[in-house]
Write a protein that holds these residues in place. Structure first.
Motif, short mmCIF file in Angstrom:
data_model
loop_
_atom_site.label_atom_id
_atom_site.label_comp_id
_atom_site.label_asym_id
_atom_site.label_seq_id
_atom_site.Cartn_x
_atom_site.Cartn_y
_atom_site.Cartn_z
N ARG A 1 0.89 -1.17 0.00
CA ARG A 1 0.00 0.00 0.00
C ARG A 1 0.92 1.20 0.00
O ARG A 1 1.57 1.51 1.00
CB ARG A 1 -0.88 0.01 1.24
N ASP A 2 1.01 1.89 -1.13
CA ASP A 2 2.00 2.96 -1.23
C ASP A 2 1.47 4.26 -0.62
O ASP A 2 0.32 4.34 -0.16
CB ASP A 2 2.48 3.14 -2.66
N LEU A 3 2.31 5.28 -0.64
CA LEU A 3 1.96 6.54 0.01
C LEU A 3 0.95 7.36 -0.76
O LEU A 3 0.48 8.40 -0.29
CB LEU A 3 3.23 7.35 0.26
N ASP A 4 0.60 6.91 -1.96
CA ASP A 4 -0.46 7.56 -2.74
C ASP A 4 -1.78 6.80 -2.63
O ASP A 4 -2.74 7.10 -3.34
CB ASP A 4 -0.06 7.67 -4.21
N GLY A 5 -1.80 5.78 -1.77
CA GLY A 5 -3.04 5.05 -1.53
C GLY A 5 -3.29 3.89 -2.46
O GLY A 5 -4.39 3.32 -2.46
N VAL B 1 0.27 -7.70 2.08
CA VAL B 1 0.59 -6.30 1.82
C VAL B 1 1.53 -5.75 2.88
O VAL B 1 1.33 -5.96 4.08
CB VAL B 1 -0.70 -5.45 1.78
N SER B 2 2.56 -5.03 2.42
CA SER B 2 3.36 -4.17 3.29
C SER B 2 2.86 -2.75 3.13
O SER B 2 2.82 -2.23 2.01
CB SER B 2 4.85 -4.24 2.92
N SER B 3 2.48 -2.14 4.24
CA SER B 3 1.87 -0.81 4.19
C SER B 3 2.78 0.22 4.84
O SER B 3 3.24 0.02 5.96
CB SER B 3 0.52 -0.83 4.93
N TYR B 4 3.00 1.32 4.13
CA TYR B 4 3.83 2.40 4.67
C TYR B 4 3.19 2.99 5.92
O TYR B 4 3.84 3.17 6.95
CB TYR B 4 4.03 3.49 3.62
N GLU B 5 1.90 3.33 5.82
CA GLU B 5 1.24 3.96 6.97
C GLU B 5 1.16 2.99 8.16
O GLU B 5 1.39 3.38 9.30
CB GLU B 5 -0.17 4.44 6.59
N LYS B 6 0.82 1.74 7.88
CA LYS B 6 0.74 0.75 8.96
C LYS B 6 2.11 0.58 9.62
O LYS B 6 2.21 0.40 10.85
CB LYS B 6 0.24 -0.58 8.39
N HIS C 1 -4.11 7.87 10.08
CA HIS C 1 -3.58 7.39 8.80
C HIS C 1 -2.87 8.52 8.06
O HIS C 1 -1.77 8.34 7.51
CB HIS C 1 -4.73 6.84 7.95
N GLN C 2 -3.46 9.71 8.06
CA GLN C 2 -2.84 10.85 7.38
C GLN C 2 -1.56 11.28 8.09
O GLN C 2 -0.57 11.62 7.43
CB GLN C 2 -3.83 12.02 7.32
N ARG C 3 -1.57 11.26 9.41
CA ARG C 3 -0.35 11.63 10.13
C ARG C 3 0.76 10.61 9.88
O ARG C 3 1.94 10.98 9.74
CB ARG C 3 -0.65 11.74 11.63
N ALA C 4 0.40 9.34 9.78
CA ALA C 4 1.39 8.31 9.49
C ALA C 4 1.95 8.48 8.08
O ALA C 4 3.16 8.31 7.85
CB ALA C 4 0.77 6.92 9.65
N ASN C 5 1.10 8.81 7.14
CA ASN C 5 1.55 9.05 5.77
C ASN C 5 2.55 10.20 5.72
O ASN C 5 3.63 10.10 5.09
CB ASN C 5 0.34 9.35 4.88
N GLN C 6 2.21 11.28 6.41
CA GLN C 6 3.09 12.44 6.43
C GLN C 6 4.41 12.13 7.09
O GLN C 6 5.48 12.55 6.64
CB GLN C 6 2.38 13.58 7.18
#
Length: 522
Positions: free
Chosen positions: A144-148, A398-403, A479-484
């Motif tokens: 799951r990339d940083l662009d969703g 899935v490997s997730s950036y935000e997770k 989720h948004q804070r983790a993405n940032q």
């Protein structure tokens, strides 16, 4: 300063100075910032145990019966069968049956505790005893990339997750296949993956196990990085050897196990269990099968090289009896983890299980509670090596950036919790109690002022501010804070230094190995 803090500071210059300054100070003090590396955990809490002596003895006796009467298959490896025959086992075709006590006798040479050395000695870890080591997610073909987007993983994603694990204070280990880079040929991608761990991190790492020759390449690269003599005398690689449950070890896993054991490198013998499909539906039945498989696989490493480090591993999940889909964070796998940890301690082997596991497709409430349930039982069980500690999503697909960013925040909390209760003079705080006395408060007392920066764990993801401040800072979800946070970490990443000669030799080895074989994508 991260983007959130910088934005708050900018708002401070336009009339919100107090709030902006506070946000900047919170970011500076956060335990989740990159570069503030923590050593592996030395647990000061007692292990939680679910089985008494009678229960443990019963499961051990049942496992002995499985080994003696039913046996374990060692498929496609004539050498393995010969080793067992020479050791006194009953070998019929590929089925091996073990006289009672044989596996336990062989395991007496396995070390209860060992060190895995990193190229940066400050990052070396202890495996076993009171130590807990967190390693990231392992194996997903998707990200799951940083662009969703949910898409196949690339070698750039692999490098990114290695970088994030290197920067994460509460990740003690670089891990292994943090995602599967499908844009590189199958027979060559292990070279890029091992090199990424060596170049973009200075933490310990895992080796390739998808073919014996890939394990050999891993060892050869380790010898370039650490020196041949050092590798033969010390453990610098730990690798995952899965049983093909129920009660089978296949040619691929046996071949990789032999390579690593012969070179004194560690293996984690792990039955991969989806209870109800690959083991009985009951906790006791699953524990019996797990113990039998680990006894056979771990003892095999001692046939190859007595004294080779080996870890008692288990990966246990349940399934939906309606759909057959794996489920996570449920009670039964936690009971398996607790029981398996007890069995490992009785064998005198380090123990691996657990992580931050979930079947959820996104980093939502389901992901949070399933991961928390799994991680809490992992820690309380007394686990020594925690694979899948950060980044796991969708049942391991899935490997997730935000997770990943959310999970490492929770790992920091677990590290703090595992330190137990501080009973030093400062921890007792009698001077504070005397100073404040009845009816006042502790906010301004000397003890609070001396400890306020480190008194409580400070999350890098959670928002504990007022509703008005949350509105002013953009109404961001976790989720948004983790993405940032992930974006800002990757933007600020700086590679650890590496010996230039060793780096050039690694690149030359990779180029020669890739040039020696045609591309294969299957």
């Amino acid at each position: 300063m991260n983007e959130e803090a910088a934005g708050a500071a900018r708002r401070g210059r336009t009339g919100r100075a107090e709030r902006g300054g506070a946000a900047a100070r919170r970011a500076a003090r956060s335990t989740g910032g990159p570069g503030q590396q923590l050593t592996y955990i030395r647990r000061k809490l007692p292990n939680y145990e679910v089985l008494d002596e009678e229960g443990l003895s019963l499961i051990e006796a049942n496992a002995d019966t499985v080994l003696e009467e039913i046996g374990i298959e060692f498929r496609g490896d004539a050498e393995a069968l010969k080793l067992w025959r020479d050791a006194g086992a009953d070998v019929e075709g590929e089925r091996v049956r073990f006289p009672k006590g044989l596996c336990r006798a062989l395991l007496k040479t396995a070390p209860p505790v060992f060190a895995q050395h990193a190229r940066n000695p400050a990052r070396s870890v202890q495996i076993g005893g009171d130590a807990t080591v967190f390693a990231p997610v392992y194996g997903p073909p998707f990200v799951r990339d940083l662009d969703g987007n949910r898409r196949y993983a690339t070698v750039e994603d692999f490098q990114n997750f290695v970088k994030l694990a290197y920067m994460a204070p509460s990740i003690h280990h670089s891990g292994g296949t943090v995602c599967e880079p499908v844009d590189v040929p199958v027979n060559k991608r292990h070279l890029d993956m091992v090199y990424a761990h060596m170049r973009f991190s200075d933490k310990p790492f895992m080796g390739s196990v998808t073919a014996p020759e890939r394990a050999e390449d891993t060892v050869a690269m380790a010898k370039i990085l650490f020196g041949e003599d050092f590798v033969e005398q010390n453990t610098v690689i730990i690798s995952l050897i899965n049983a093909n449950s129920p009660m089978v070890f296949d040619e691929t896993m046996l071949g990789a196990a032999k390579v690593y054991a012969r070179h004194n490198q560690a293996t984690i013998i792990t039955p991969f269990i989806l209870a109800g499909a690959m083991s009985p539906v009951t906790v006791a039945g699953t524990l019996t099968q797990v113990l039998a498989e680990v006894l056979a696989g771990a003892a095999f490493t001692q046939l190859v090289r007595p004294g080779a480090p080996v870890v008692f591993g288990t990966f246990a999940s349940s399934i939906s009896m309606q759909s057959g889909a794996p489920t996570f964070g449920t009670p039964e796998p936690s009971l398996v983890s607790y029981g398996a940890a007890q069995l490992a301690r009785r064998l005198g082997l380090p123990f691996r299980t657990g992580g931050s596991l979930t079947a959820s497709k996104v980093s939502d409430a389901q992901a949070a509670y399933e991961s928390a349930n799994t991680l809490n039982s992992t820690m309380l069980a007394g686990t020594n090596f925690v694979l899948h500690a950060a980044g796991w999503l969708e049942g391991g697909l899935v490997s997730s950036y935000e997770k990943f960013m959310m999970d490492i925040d929770q790992l920091g909390m677990q590290q703090s919790f595992s330190a137990g209760v501080d009973l030093s003079d400062n921890g007792q705080a009698m001077d504070a109690i005397r100073e404040v006395g009845p009816g006042s408060h502790y906010l301004g007392c000397a003890h609070t002022q001396a400890n306020f920066q480190t008194a409580f764990y400070r999350s890098s993801i959670a928002d504990n501010n007022s509703f008005e401040q949350w509105l002013a800072e953009g109404e961001k979800t976790a989720h948004q804070r983790a993405n940032q946070l992930a974006r800002s970490w990757l933007d600020s990443y700086e590679a650890p230094p590496i010996d230039e000669g060793a780096d050039e030799a690694l690149k030359d080895f990779i180029a020669r190995r890739k040039g020696s074989m045609p591309d294969a994508f299957a």
